[in-house]
Enzyme design. Structure first.
Site, mmCIF file in Angstrom:
data_model
loop_
_atom_site.group_PDB
_atom_site.id
_atom_site.type_symbol
_atom_site.label_atom_id
_atom_site.label_comp_id
_atom_site.label_asym_id
_atom_site.label_seq_id
_atom_site.Cartn_x
_atom_site.Cartn_y
_atom_site.Cartn_z
ATOM 1 C CE1 TYR A 125 -4.210 0.994 -0.342
ATOM 2 C CE2 TYR A 125 -4.529 -1.071 0.840
ATOM 3 C CZ TYR A 125 -5.032 -0.050 0.047
ATOM 4 O OH TYR A 125 -6.330 -0.076 -0.358
ATOM 5 C CD GLU A 177 -4.817 5.471 0.275
ATOM 6 O OE1 GLU A 177 -4.819 6.290 1.207
ATOM 7 O OE2 GLU A 177 -5.796 4.762 -0.010
ATOM 8 C CG ASP A 220 -7.162 10.995 -24.923
ATOM 9 O OD1 ASP A 220 -6.231 10.157 -24.918
ATOM 10 O OD2 ASP A 220 -8.341 10.706 -24.638
ATOM 11 C CB THR A 236 -3.748 3.926 -22.530
ATOM 12 O OG1 THR A 236 -3.610 3.967 -23.949
ATOM 13 C CG2 THR A 236 -5.145 4.384 -22.142
ATOM 14 C CE LYS A 278 -6.291 2.326 -26.173
ATOM 15 N NZ LYS A 278 -6.517 3.211 -25.032
ATOM 16 N NE ARG A 296 -5.590 -4.340 -20.399
ATOM 17 C CZ ARG A 296 -5.940 -3.919 -21.625
ATOM 18 N NH1 ARG A 296 -6.730 -2.885 -21.761
ATOM 19 N NH2 ARG A 296 -5.518 -4.552 -22.702
#
Ligand code: DSN
Length: 429
Positions: free
Chosen positions: A56, A58, A209, A235, A238, A244
Site C-alpha cells: 500500500y 497512497e 489525449d 494509456t 496500446k 494496462r
C-alpha cells in the site's frame, strides 16, 4: 529464447491456469487486429505480476500515508523520471489506473464543475470521456463537440479529417476553458499546432489525449504534442506496449493540481506493480529498436489499407497515417454490419472490433464500420506481406460468411500464419 511466457505463470489454481492457457492459445493462433491492443514484453509481464502488488502506498514518493515505501518510492520515481525523459515533459504522474481516469483527473484538476470543454464527438472518432452522454464526464462538465469534414471520394482531397474550421467556430462561439485534441477511432495524424492556435485565440487550455498514439509519438512516428499542449494524457498498453494503465504529463505549473486530482481526488492506493511495469515499458520505448518498431507499425498499416481497399473496403478518410484503419463496410457489402463482420471474423480467427464511422446510420451496437490496427502483430514480427495476406483472409471470410467450411479453411490458414509469428520469440532478454 522463450516462445511462451506461460512458464512464469505458475498457479495452483487449475481453473485459472487452464483459462490462461486457453487465452494463450487464442492470442497465438488467431490474428490480433484490435487497434488498442499489443503484446507486452516478458519484462513488463514479470513486473506486472511482481510482489509490489503487496504494498500500500497512497500518496507520492516522499509523501506516503503508509510506512515501508522506501523501495516503492524509488520505483515510482524511476517511472516518473523515465517518462519525463521519454517525452521531454516537465512533470509526470504515473498513477492513473487507465486512460479514462487520466482524462477525468485532468478535467478535475483544471476546471470547475459546469465549465465548458470542446472535444471530439464519440461517433466522429472521439472517446467516451470526451463528453459522451454515456460517460460520467458529461454529468460534471458541459461539452461542445467538433467532428470531421464530410466524406470525399477525391483521393487528392480526402474527407473525414478533423474539421478545424468547425473547431475554431465552436471555440469562438462557446469560449471553452479546455480544448481536447485526440481520438480513439481516427486514422490520420492529429496536428497539435492548429489546436494550440485555436486554444490561444480563445484563452483555453489544451489537453492532448494521446491514448492511441503515445507509442508512435515516443518512436517519432507521429507529431509530438508535448511542446504545444498544457497536458498530455495516455494509456500505456496500446502503441506504447506497456502494462494496462494510464499516465499524465504536464507543464510544471499544473503538476500539483494534477497530482491532487489523481490522488486523493479520484484514486486510492496506486498499483505499484503496474507502475514498475510502466517504468520497464518507458525504458523499452526509449530504445532505437522501438523507433524502428513504430515505423514498421505505420508502414504495415499503410500496406494493409491498400490491400483492404483493393478488396473493396472503403477506408474512412481515404487511408491512414498511424497504426489503425477504420473501414466502412457498406461499399464492400451494403448488408454487412460491423457487428456481423466482427463475429464472422472471430470465427475465422481474426480479432477486430466493430466501430461507428462518421455519420453512421446504424447504432453504436450494430455499426457500419470495423476498426483494425497493426501494433500487436507488428510486435509479433509481421510485415507488409503478412498484412496483405490478412486483408485477403478478411475479404474471403466476409464474402463466404454463411459457409462454415470456408470460415474453417480461413481459420486454418490464419493459424498457419500465426505459427511463424509467435509474439514472444521476438523479445530479447
Ligand atoms: N478501449 C479504447 C479503444 O479501444 O480505443 C477506448 O477506450
Amino acid at each position: 529464447m522463450s516462445t511462451s511466457p506461460l512458464d512464469a505463470w505458475i498457479t495452483d489454481d487449475d481453473e485459472i491456469a487452464s483459462l490462461l492457457h486457453q487465452d494463450w492459445d487464442r492470442q497465438t493462433t488467431t490474428v490480433q487486429l484490435i487497434a488498442s491492443e499489443n503484446f507486452a514484453s516478458p519484462s513488463v509481464l514479470a513486473a506486472t505480476g511482481s510482489i509490489l502488488t503487496n504494498k500500500y502506498s497512497e500518496g507520492y514518493p516522499g509523501r506516503r500515508y503508509y510506512g515501508g515505501n522506501q523501495v516503492v518510492d524509488e520505483v515510482e520515481d524511476l517511472a516518473r523520471r523515465r517518462l519525463t525523459a521519454l517525452f521531454g515533459a516537465d512533470h509526470a504522474n504515473v498513477q492513473p489506473h487507465c486512460g479514462a481516469n487520466a482524462n477525468v483527473a485532468v478535467y478535475e484538476a483544471l476546471l470547475n464543475a459546469g465549465d465548458t470543454i470542446l472535444a471530439m464527438r464519440l461517433d466522429q472518432g472521439g472517446h467516451l470521456t470526451h463528453g459522451s452522454p454515456a460517460s460520467i464526464t458529461s454529468k460534471f462538465w458541459k461539452f461542445v463537440s467538433y467532428g470531421v469534414t464530410p466524406r470525399s471520394d477525391d483521393p487528392e482531397k480526402p474527407g473525414e479529417i478533423i474539421d478545424f474550421d468547425n473547431v475554431r467556430a465552436l471555440a469562438h462561439e462557446h469560449r471553452p476553458k479546455l480544448i481536447v485534441a485526440g481520438a480513439t477511432a481516427y486514422a490520420r495524424e492529429i496536428d497539435p499546432v492548429p489546436f494550440r492556435e485555436i486554444a490561444d485565440e480563445v484563452g483555453a487550455l489544451l489537453m492532448f489525449d494521446s491514448a492511441h498514439v503515445a507509442g508512435l509519438i515516443a518512436g517519432g512516428s507521429h507529431p509530438d504534442p508535448v511542446p504545444y499542449a498544457d497536458v498530455v494524457t495516455f494509456t500505456t498498453h496500446k502503441t506504447l506496449r506497456g502494462p494496462r494503465g494510464g499516465a499524465i504529463i504536464c507543464r510544471e505549473e499544473f503538476a500539483k493540481k494534477i497530482d491532487s486530482a489523481v490522488f486523493p481526488g479520484q484514486q486510492g492506493g496506486p498499483l505499484e506493480h503496474v507502475i514498475a511495469a510502466k517504468a520497464v515499458a518507458f525504458k523499452e520505448a526509449s530504445q532505437p529498436s522501438f523507433s524502428i518498431y513504430t515505423q514498421q507499425v505505420v508502414a504495415n498499416c499503410k500496406a494493409f489499407g491498400r490491400a483492404l481497399a483493393s478488396e473493396g473496403f472503403r477506408l474512412v478518410s481515404g487511408g491512414t497515417d498511424n497504426h489503425m484503419l477504420l473501414l466502412d463496410l457498406r461499399d464492400f457489402d451494403a448488408e454487412l454490419t460491423g457487428k456481423v463482420a466482427q463475429e464472422v471474423l472471430d470465427r475465422a480467427g481474426i480479432t477486430t472490433n466493430r466501430n461507428t464511422i462518421p455519420d453512421d446510420p446504424r447504432s453504436a451496437f450494430i455499426t457500419s464500420g470495423l476498426r483494425v490496427g497493426t501494433a500487436a502483430e507488428t510486435t509479433a514480427g509481421m510485415k507488409e506481406k503478412e498484412f496483405e495476406t490478412i486483408a485477403s483472409f478478411m475479404a474471403r471470410a466476409l464474402r463466404h460468411r454463411d459457409d462454415d467450411l470456408a470460415l474453417a479453411a480461413v481459420r486454418h490458414e490464419v493459424a498457419a500464419l500465426c505459427a511463424d509469428f509467435n509474439p514472444y520469440s521476438n523479445f530479447t532478454k
